[in-house]
Design an enzyme around this catalytic site. Sequence first.
Site, PDB file in Angstrom:
ATOM      1  N   HIS A  20      88.358  59.589  51.934  1.00  0.00           N
ATOM      2  CA  HIS A  20      89.081  59.150  52.951  1.00  0.00           C
ATOM      3  C   HIS A  20      87.713  58.258  53.813  1.00  0.00           C
ATOM      4  CE1 HIS A  20      91.449  62.994  51.885  1.00  0.00           C
ATOM      5  NE2 HIS A  20      90.325  63.005  52.437  1.00  0.00           N
ATOM      6  N   ASP A  21      86.847  58.615  54.592  1.00  0.00           N
ATOM      7  CA  ASP A  21      85.819  57.733  55.430  1.00  0.00           C
ATOM      8  C   ASP A  21      85.684  56.200  55.243  1.00  0.00           C
ATOM      9  OD1 ASP A  21      87.067  59.836  57.699  1.00  0.00           O
ATOM     10  OD2 ASP A  21      84.727  61.331  57.168  1.00  0.00           O
ATOM     11  N   ASP A  38      81.711  60.972  55.784  1.00  0.00           N
ATOM     12  CA  ASP A  38      81.579  60.050  56.411  1.00  0.00           C
ATOM     13  C   ASP A  38      80.024  59.910  56.041  1.00  0.00           C
ATOM     14  OD1 ASP A  38      83.286  62.076  58.412  1.00  0.00           O
ATOM     15  OD2 ASP A  38      82.923  63.465  57.903  1.00  0.00           O
ATOM     16  N   THR A  86      85.589  58.352  62.491  1.00  0.00           N
ATOM     17  CA  THR A  86      86.104  59.054  60.963  1.00  0.00           C
ATOM     18  C   THR A  86      86.409  60.428  61.080  1.00  0.00           C
ATOM     19  OG1 THR A  86      83.970  58.946  60.601  1.00  0.00           O
ATOM     20  CG2 THR A  86      85.505  57.214  60.046  1.00  0.00           C
ATOM     21  N   ASN A  92      83.602  68.581  60.433  1.00  0.00           N
ATOM     22  CA  ASN A  92      83.515  69.493  59.386  1.00  0.00           C
ATOM     23  C   ASN A  92      82.583  70.672  59.791  1.00  0.00           C
ATOM     24  OD1 ASN A  92      85.089  67.789  57.767  1.00  0.00           O
ATOM     25  ND2 ASN A  92      83.387  65.893  57.850  1.00  0.00           N
ATOM     26  N   ASP A 111      82.077  63.223  61.798  1.00  0.00           N
ATOM     27  CA  ASP A 111      81.529  63.909  61.807  1.00  0.00           C
ATOM     28  C   ASP A 111      81.234  64.975  60.561  1.00  0.00           C
ATOM     29  OD1 ASP A 111      83.958  63.772  60.830  1.00  0.00           O
ATOM     30  OD2 ASP A 111      85.151  66.071  60.927  1.00  0.00           O
ATOM     31  N   PHE A 117      93.431  66.775  58.924  1.00  0.00           N
ATOM     32  CA  PHE A 117      92.519  67.531  59.961  1.00  0.00           C
ATOM     33  C   PHE A 117      92.201  66.826  60.512  1.00  0.00           C
ATOM     34  CE2 PHE A 117      88.327  68.097  60.355  1.00  0.00           C
ATOM     35  CZ  PHE A 117      88.157  69.944  60.363  1.00  0.00           C
ATOM     36  N   ASN A 118      92.193  64.869  61.136  1.00  0.00           N
ATOM     37  CA  ASN A 118      90.780  65.031  62.044  1.00  0.00           C
ATOM     38  C   ASN A 118      91.854  65.090  63.471  1.00  0.00           C
ATOM     39  OD1 ASN A 118      88.644  64.140  60.807  1.00  0.00           O
ATOM     40  ND2 ASN A 118      88.871  61.707  60.406  1.00  0.00           N
TER      41      ASN A 118
HETATM   42  C1  BDR Z   1      88.944  63.699  57.122  1.00  0.00           C
HETATM   43  O1  BDR Z   1      88.986  65.115  56.793  1.00  0.00           O
HETATM   44  C2  BDR Z   1      87.484  64.969  56.894  1.00  0.00           C
HETATM   45  O2  BDR Z   1      87.614  66.495  55.921  1.00  0.00           O
HETATM   46  C3  BDR Z   1      87.046  64.549  56.493  1.00  0.00           C
HETATM   47  O3  BDR Z   1      85.535  63.816  56.721  1.00  0.00           O
HETATM   48  C4  BDR Z   1      88.031  63.368  56.526  1.00  0.00           C
HETATM   49  O4  BDR Z   1      87.158  62.431  57.474  1.00  0.00           O
HETATM   50  C5  BDR Z   1      89.773  63.455  56.284  1.00  0.00           C
HETATM   51  O5  BDR Z   1      91.821  64.033  56.271  1.00  0.00           O
HETATM   52 CA    CA Z   2      85.605  63.524  58.503  1.00  0.00          CA
END
Ligand code: BDR
Ligand code: CA
Length: 311
Positions: free
Chosen positions: A242-243, A15, A126, A40, A10, A168-169
């Site tokens: 993160h990703d 990402d 991701t 996102n 996303d 979040f994901n």
């Molecule tokens: C995840 O949430 C998104 O905002 C980032 O792209 C990542 O995949 C982190 O919590």
């Molecule tokens: Ca992401």
Amino acid sequence: MKRSVIIDCDPGVDDCIALMAALGSPDELDLMAVCVVAGNVSVETCFRNARSVLALAGREDVPVHAGCARPLKVEPEFADHIHGESGLGKAVLPDSLAPPSGLHAVDYLCETLGAAAPGSITMVITGPMTNFATALQCDPAIAEAVDELVIMGGADIEGGNITPHAEFNIYADPDAAQIVLGCGRPITLIGLDATLQFRCTPARMARMQASKHRAPAAATAMIGHVNDVYGKIYGAEGAAMHDPCTIGYLLAPDLFTARRTSVSVDCSAGERRGHTAIGGVRTGSTDAINWIRGLHAEPLFDLLLGRMERL
Ligand code: BDR
Ligand code: CA
């Protein structure tokens, strides 16, 4: 051995960096396609951003398929307060001139995985897991084609980032996460406990800024925006990347520490929505999850920056 990989994402700043690191690793990763999902930012914006990353990399031979515009059951939740309205922070990427794919990401996943040999394709996810969960609902047998899923999502001791209890994901589509995590295939799950150890500190920003290559230059503009937001919201120095950890894991699993455990997802509508219980309730195949607990940030950064510099 070279792995055939589908990235479902996303984009979103981190990402995009994951995509660039994957595109810079053609000896190890054969990127078959990029699927995008609402997360996102809207799925339309994610589609544009993924295509722009491929244009920047000169890799428009890789197809991008737009997928689900909303989660399975819950209302959509975006993270443009972190990634910016465009999803790219302050970066301006080239528009793609390639003809857009009209194939829905879920149809792509069903067709491609349905026709592939058992255990022949790696799924990297991701973003919210809506696309792959929907494909599994359409045809559960497609899971057989997947050798491993490497997913960014969840949290244990870190709690959460979109709420105190959820990452979040997973929060964005907990029902999809529950389906995917229970699909019975080998899963490596990289959550906040590990990814918050991988920050874009001032020293790392300076290294990217000093790079003469186009991908790190774009990454600097993207992350600069997220760093500002992180400073204001979390008081933290350096946004977490993160990703890109998913790609780092595929390239160099020895840079990560893990334990096998169960993971269960809170699919309630309550305040713990999207919470991942790690090693808690033991149900079925989720016991087999490879939960990443930590990583070696400096060599991981060296590795991923080096891959971006190849573009
Ligand atoms: C995840 O949430 C998104 O905002 C980032 O792209 C990542 O995949 C982190 O919590
Ligand atoms: Ca992401």
